[in-house]
Write an enzyme that holds these catalytic residues in place. Structure first.
Site, mmCIF file in Angstrom:
data_model
loop_
_atom_site.group_PDB
_atom_site.id
_atom_site.type_symbol
_atom_site.label_atom_id
_atom_site.label_comp_id
_atom_site.label_asym_id
_atom_site.label_seq_id
_atom_site.Cartn_x
_atom_site.Cartn_y
_atom_site.Cartn_z
ATOM 1 N N ASP A 365 -6.963 10.752 6.181
ATOM 2 C CA ASP A 365 -7.185 10.652 4.748
ATOM 3 C C ASP A 365 -8.679 10.390 4.549
ATOM 4 O O ASP A 365 -9.388 10.064 5.501
ATOM 5 C CB ASP A 365 -6.337 9.508 4.193
ATOM 6 C CG ASP A 365 -6.302 9.494 2.679
ATOM 7 O OD1 ASP A 365 -6.612 10.527 2.074
ATOM 8 O OD2 ASP A 365 -5.973 8.444 2.113
ATOM 9 N N ASP A 557 -3.362 5.180 4.659
ATOM 10 C CA ASP A 557 -3.032 3.825 4.214
ATOM 11 C C ASP A 557 -1.588 3.448 4.499
ATOM 12 O O ASP A 557 -1.195 2.294 4.341
ATOM 13 C CB ASP A 557 -3.345 3.629 2.732
ATOM 14 C CG ASP A 557 -2.540 4.569 1.828
ATOM 15 O OD1 ASP A 557 -1.559 5.165 2.305
ATOM 16 O OD2 ASP A 557 -2.893 4.691 0.649
ATOM 17 N N ASP A 561 0.970 7.792 1.826
ATOM 18 C CA ASP A 561 1.094 8.877 2.794
ATOM 19 C C ASP A 561 2.272 8.675 3.740
ATOM 20 O O ASP A 561 2.286 9.209 4.840
ATOM 21 C CB ASP A 561 -0.206 8.998 3.605
ATOM 22 C CG ASP A 561 -1.388 9.368 2.728
ATOM 23 O OD1 ASP A 561 -1.238 10.267 1.886
ATOM 24 O OD2 ASP A 561 -2.453 8.752 2.874
#
Length: 663
Positions: A365, A557, A561
């Site tokens: 991410d 995180d 996700d």
């Protein structure tokens, strides 16, 4: 000794007797050497462990000296036999007892039985010195294995010292010491310099500096301001501080980390499980082979001597003991988990050490992983038809419904939420933004896909602006946008470079606008990047990579996700001091939010796997050679001792190397 069997997730028993015994001894030894005892107490405990071996060794040396160098007329017959029996008892009796207990539980072919048969058999054929020596070296080997396991667990067990049992709470002007587990939410803790915080809370003092090593692995002081979260395990460094408890003792961040770490050794790597199953098949086979070595030559050799072939069979039994495999392999994984924990990386099981070592792709991410996740509003561009101040107040109130870093940036820019603003039907639209009704009119705050979704037209090209854009719509009209910027983490570049050096491909998947994502990846040199993604888009991208039969680690995180974390081979969470859900969902947790720990975790996995296979190769090679020599009458009990205890100790020394490595 009572044995507490451990079980894998299928409920099948997987622990071998020898490892259970050593683990229990290691735990007892750890308790004896705990932080409540002084250093001399630890030394005394270690001395007590070696005392039986010392007694046996002294008696054996005296007997060998009289036998070979200082002959005494009285040292013959039953006196000599009793002397060697006395030398045997301190080290042999516990092993014989374990063999009997194993048989009573239905475990006939244990390492203890092998050593008992071999040494008692040596006595039966008159090889008293060798019988005592074999058991003595075996006992010493077990003690060293015990100490090695204890040391391997030390980095993990030291975390237990970070959670104080008692805290000082304030009741008016009176300070009272109570058990941490009894402290209610809302209580005020007084924390003196040098004291550890026992529960999670909110800092009431203006400022305070803390050592966060228990949670992040970093000892660099972290200064907190009034209203910020402080967590159990943090050490107050300078002034007396006050903390308001916000979480129950059992739900604190540190409690969850401790639970995670304590459960880590229960999740076994496939290699570890295979070796255990192999040992359970291998041990009875060598017992029957030893019987065959002793008896079968009678039918094929003219000058067959039972004593000679029994001696060969006993040597074969000693050599065949699978201690080096059963002990050094779990120890290798203990060491890997401990080394990772020391560096602020928590593995939920040794199986993930194996998997992460084979990772070919790291998919990450952007926000909070490679960037700081600390956004700041750069500019506000609203159309003149709208009251800028009034719209910002409404936007701030709506963003108060979100915990996203963007919401924090807007809150920091606008200030406290105006409580006079009434939000109705407030909701979050996944991957788009927020919607609510204010003063009877629809308010939209999010990305430009949100504007498209509700058919709100706008006259700008979002792709022409590099920064993150927050579009605002009100009363079915486009109001304007805010630009928000994030900064790249200091060690992000090092992370990408190290991953490339390890031969790992890198991909960035982000819900942020594509221009921002491309700007970041171009600066860092990440191979592939995709922006403007919804959660389901990230899942599809990871599926595309996995379709190529390549292993994937996803770093994020662990909350928004979650679907991608579940799909990936290894889910890595930038846990830091963030949400509990991060710790719950990921397979690996990086506690200090540093992306450079990603290649470090992969490297620890690779080194652990390398050491484990080195130990397997060493044990099999040496045992195979000496087994053949023993069966052919070319090896004595002394070679057998090296093949068993010697190889086990070499494997242990190799396994503990990982705890000294620099990653």
């Amino acid at each position: 000794m009572k044995h507490q069997h451990k079980f894998d997730t299928s409920g099948k028993q997987i622990c071998c007797t020898l490892e259970e015994k050593i683990n229990q001894q290691a735990e007892q030894h750890s308790e004896d050497d705990g932080h409540d005892h002084d250093h001399s107490g630890g030394n005394k405990s270690t001395f007590r462990m070696f005392l039986p071996a010392i007694i046996s060794f002294v008696l054996l040396l005296i007997a060998i000296g009289i036998d070979n160098y200082f002959t005494q007329s009285w040292f013959t017959g039953w006196v000599r036999i009793v002397w060697y029996i006395l030398a045997y008892i301190p080290v042999g009796l516990p092993v014989v007892k374990e063999a009997i207990e194993s048989i009573s539980r239905g475990e006939f072919f244990s390492e203890f039985l092998l050593m008992s048969i071999a040494t008692i058999g040596a006595f039966a054929i008159g090889e008293f010195p060798e019988g005592v020596a074999v058991m003595l070296f075996y006992a010493v080997g077990e003690i060293f294995q015990n100490l090695a396991v204890t040391r391997a667990k030390a980095n993990i067990k030291s975390l237990l010292d970070q959670r104080p049992d008692e805290v000082n709470i304030m009741e008016g002007n009176v300070v009272r010491t109570v058990k941490a587990e009894d402290v209610p939410i809302g209580a005020i803790i007084q924390l003196k310099p040098g004291e550890k915080l026992g529960l999670d809370g909110e800092l009431l003092s203006e400022t305070a500096s803390f050592n966060t090593a228990a949670l992040t692995g970093e000892s660099q002081p972290d200064t907190k301001s009034k209203g910020e979260a402080v967590l159990a395990g943090m050490i107050n460094l300078n002034t007396v501080s006050q903390v308001k408890v916000t979480t129950a003792y059992t739900d604190s961040k540190l409690s969850k980390i401790l639970e995670l770490v304590q459960n880590a050794t229960e999740q076994k790597a496939p290699t570890e499980l295979f070796i255990r199953k192999f040992a359970k098949i291998y041990t009875p086979i060598v017992v029957f082979l030893a019987i065959a070595i002793c008896l079968l030559p009678y039918f094929f050799i003219d000058n067959y001597q039972f004593k000679e072939w029994l001696y060969r069979a006993l040597i074969f039994l000693v050599i065949s003991c699978p201690c080096a495999l059963v002990i050094s392999i779990p120890l290798g994984y203990f060491g890997g988990i401990g080394a990772a924990s020391k560096n602020g990386i928590l593995f939920k099981g040794s199986n993930f050490l194996d998997v992460i070592a084979t990772i070919q792709n790291v998919v990450m991410d952007k926000t909070g992983t490679m960037t700081e996740g600390v956004f700041k509003v750069q500019e506000v561009v609203f159309k003149p038809d709208f009251d800028k101040e009034e719209i910002l107040k409404m936007v701030n109130a709506l963003e108060g419904q979100s915990t996203h870093p963007v919401a924090t940036a807007i809150h920091d820019y606008v200030g406290p939420i105006d409580t006079s603003i009434v939000l109705q039907n407030a909701e979050e639209i996944s991957g788009h933004g927020l919607k609510a009704t204010v003063n009877g009119k629809e308010l939209l705050v999010g990305n430009f896909k949100l504007m498209d979704k509700f058919s709100i037209t706008y006259d700008i090209d979002p792709s022409s602006i590099v920064y993150t854009l927050i579009a605002v719509g009100y009363d079915k009209k486009f109001v304007g946008y805010l630009t928000i910027a994030d900064s790249i983490k200091e060690d992000a570049q090092i992370t990408v470079d190290k991953l490339k050096a390890l031969g790992v491909k890198t991909t960035m998947l982000s819900g942020d606008k594509d221009t921002v994502v491309q700007f970041v990846v171009k600066k860092l040199g990440i191979a592939n990047a995709f922006g403007d993604l919804l959660p389901e888009d990230k899942v599809n991208k990871v599926k595309e990579i996995k379709a190529k039969n390549e292993t994937v680690a996803f770093v994020g995180d662990g909350v928004n996700d979650a679907p991608v974390v579940a799909l990936s081979d290894v889910g890595i969470a930038m846990g830091g001091l963030g949400s509990d859900a991060t710790i719950e969902t990921a397979d690996v947790v990086i506690q200090d939010d540093k992306p450079s720990k990603i290649p470090m975790a992969i490297n620890i996995g690779k080194q652990t796997k390398k050491i484990v296979w080195q130990n397997i190769a060493l044990a099999f090679a040496v045992k195979a050679i000496v087994l053949v020599l023993g069966a052919g009458g070319l090896a004595t009990m002394w070679e057998a001792v090296f093949a068993d205890v010697g190889v086990a100790l070499l494997a242990i020394l190799n396994a503990v190397r990982i705890q000294r490595m620099k990653f």
